[in-house]
Design an enzyme around this catalytic site. Structure first.
Site: not given
Length: 480
Positions: A19, A47, A124-125, A268
């Site tokens: 995210c 996302g 985020n996580g 990535y």
């Protein structure tokens, strides 16, 4: 000989971006919704399932206004929507969920109204103790509107705020309870609070534009909105932004050697024009390719990258080996990660809908194909097959990450071991399944060199996690 199904490879075989979070506090009172929109646009790669914006006005007793929906940023928000979101402080979020929970209710930011006012949160996580915390809250009467662990974080901050003198103190108390990976942006009525988990799994940085502070997942979002980079939020740090400036609480910080950044931000996830904790993502990928050329050399005529994240590593391989670099694939830029996949019985392959091979480039050539990772192997196998159909004389696969052997519990959707092509298979067996002439992975030992010796997590490669993983794999139900 064992065969491997390649015909219906799709995006389930690729890693997905987690995210992205973005927040702004404009001390001059200017509306921030459009800035958040463009910040989220820059973070869209993190996302593509849903997105949202929540804003408030610090100069008046104004309630939080929010808008969110399913889809890409430009699909969800119109200029009219942004006009209605008037406020000088706000947070935004783009989301990807790994399994289930892809609904509007789970879109962020989350907005909670409670006795102390209003709280908006973007996360985020992934927490590893979300089920226990959720049950604890439910036993005391909490009613949940989502299935995401971000709501657990928001509830705990709200509950701690009742007994705390400040919102940032409540965040600190909540951080003592939650375990796992998280980069948070919390908006209280007159403060913007940024927090990063003690291991530093997920990136978070601070920028400034004129008289406004900005917090974002990546520096590329700061560049997009014309902000200057100020610094990173440290692992374990809580930063509070008010008109008086930045206030820092580092009481949760761990010793440097215990930090554990997600290495896939560099391989990535992150955009190549971002810098994370002072390390260029682009340079990291170039180095990964150079290390592959040093450790897994092969005679060939051409080096190509699987777009987009394989391109920089392919260039690095070319620079180190002296083998020419070329573009062998045309990528359909209009196909998102959530496009409607071809049906099982149709002739179309979802891989070929996204990528096509330039036959003139690869025909008769010995080709080295650089990919950033191989999960289940179906997509990489299909691309090898496409290169051969286009006339490549040989296809040598090189991977700019080590082989996945174990799942990830910290926000990257590496699946369970039985779904990983590398689990319990030799290098030669994997090569045969992919249909490649040779196969080489990046060595685990090279990862440190790739990120200038920043401490990082290698759990999905070695099974050695920076914290004890959950006994039960609950990632599908409680993912972001």
């Amino acid at each position: 000989m064992q065969t491997y199904v390649l015909e219906h490879a799709d995006s389930a075989d690729r890693l997905h971006e987690e995210c992205g979070v973005f927040g702004v506090y404009d001390f001059d009172g200017n509306n921030v919704a459009s800035t958040i929109y463009y910040g989220l646009f820059a973070l869209q790669h993190r996302g593509q399932e849903s997105c949202g914006i929540a804003v408030s006005n610090t100069s008046a007793a104004c309630k939080v206004m929010s808008a969110k929906g399913m889809g890409l940023v430009h699909e969800v928000f119109t200029p009219e929507d942004l006009e209605k979101l008037g406020g000088n402080i706000g947070v935004g979020h783009v989301r990807y969920s790994t399994a289930g929970g892809s609904t509007r209710e789970n879109a962020q930011p989350l907005v909670l109204n409670y006795i102390k006012g209003t709280l908006a949160l973007a996360h985020n996580g992934n927490l590893i103790n979300a089920p226990e915390l959720r049950q604890e809250l439910a036993r005391t009467g909490a009613i949940f509107q989502t299935t995401i662990d971000s709501e657990v974080i928001a509830y705990h901050i709200a509950r701690e705020r009742i007994h705390s003198g400040t919102a940032e103190a409540a965040v600190a108390l909540a951080m003592k309870k939650i375990k796992g990976a998280y980069s948070l942006i919390v908006m209280s009525p007159r403060k913007l609070i940024a927090a990063r988990d003690p291991f530093g799994f997920k990136p978070l940085c601070i920028g400034r534009r004129d008289n406004a502070y900005i917090v974002a997942s990546e520096t590329c979002a700061l560049d997009t909105v014309g902000a200057d980079f100020v610094r990173e939020v440290l692992p374990g740090e809580i930063v509070t932004i008010t008109p008086d400036g930045l206030k820092s609480d580092t009481s949760m910080c761990l010793p440097k050697e215990q930090e554990a950044r997600c290495i896939f931000e560099y391989i990535y996830f992150a955009r190549p024009d971002s810098q994370i904790d002072g390390v260029s993502v682009y340079n990291s990928r170039i180095l990964a390719g150079k290390f592959l050329a040093l450790d897994s050399p092969v005679e060939a005529d051409l080096v190509v990258g699987v777009p987009e994240s394989g391109n920089a590593a392919a260039l690095g391989y070319s620079l180190q080996s002296g083998i020419p670099y070329g573009a062998a694939f045309v990528k359909n830029g209009y196909v998102g990660r959530t496009f409607i996949k071809p049906k099982q019985k149709s002739r179309e392959s979802s891989v070929q809908v996204k990528l096509n091979v330039l036959r003139e480039v690869v025909r008769g050539k010995r080709v080295i194909m650089i990919d950033d990772s191989i999960v289940r192997g179906t997509t990489s196998g299909r691309i090898v097959h496409m290169l051969r159909e286009a006339g490549a004389a040989e296809v040598h696969v090189r991977v700019s990450s080590p082989p996945f052997l174990h799942p990830c519990y910290f926000g990257t959707d590496v699946p369970s071991e039985d779904q990983l092509i590398a689990h319990n298979r030799s290098l030669e067996e994997i090569r045969g399944l992919l249909g490649a002439d040779t196969l080489g992975y990046l060595r685990v030992e090279r990862l440190g060199e790739m990120v200038q010796n920043l401490p990082h997590c290698v759990g999905c490669f070695t099974g050695q996690y920076p914290m004890k993983p959950p006994v039960e794999d609950i990632r599908g139900e409680y993912q972001r």
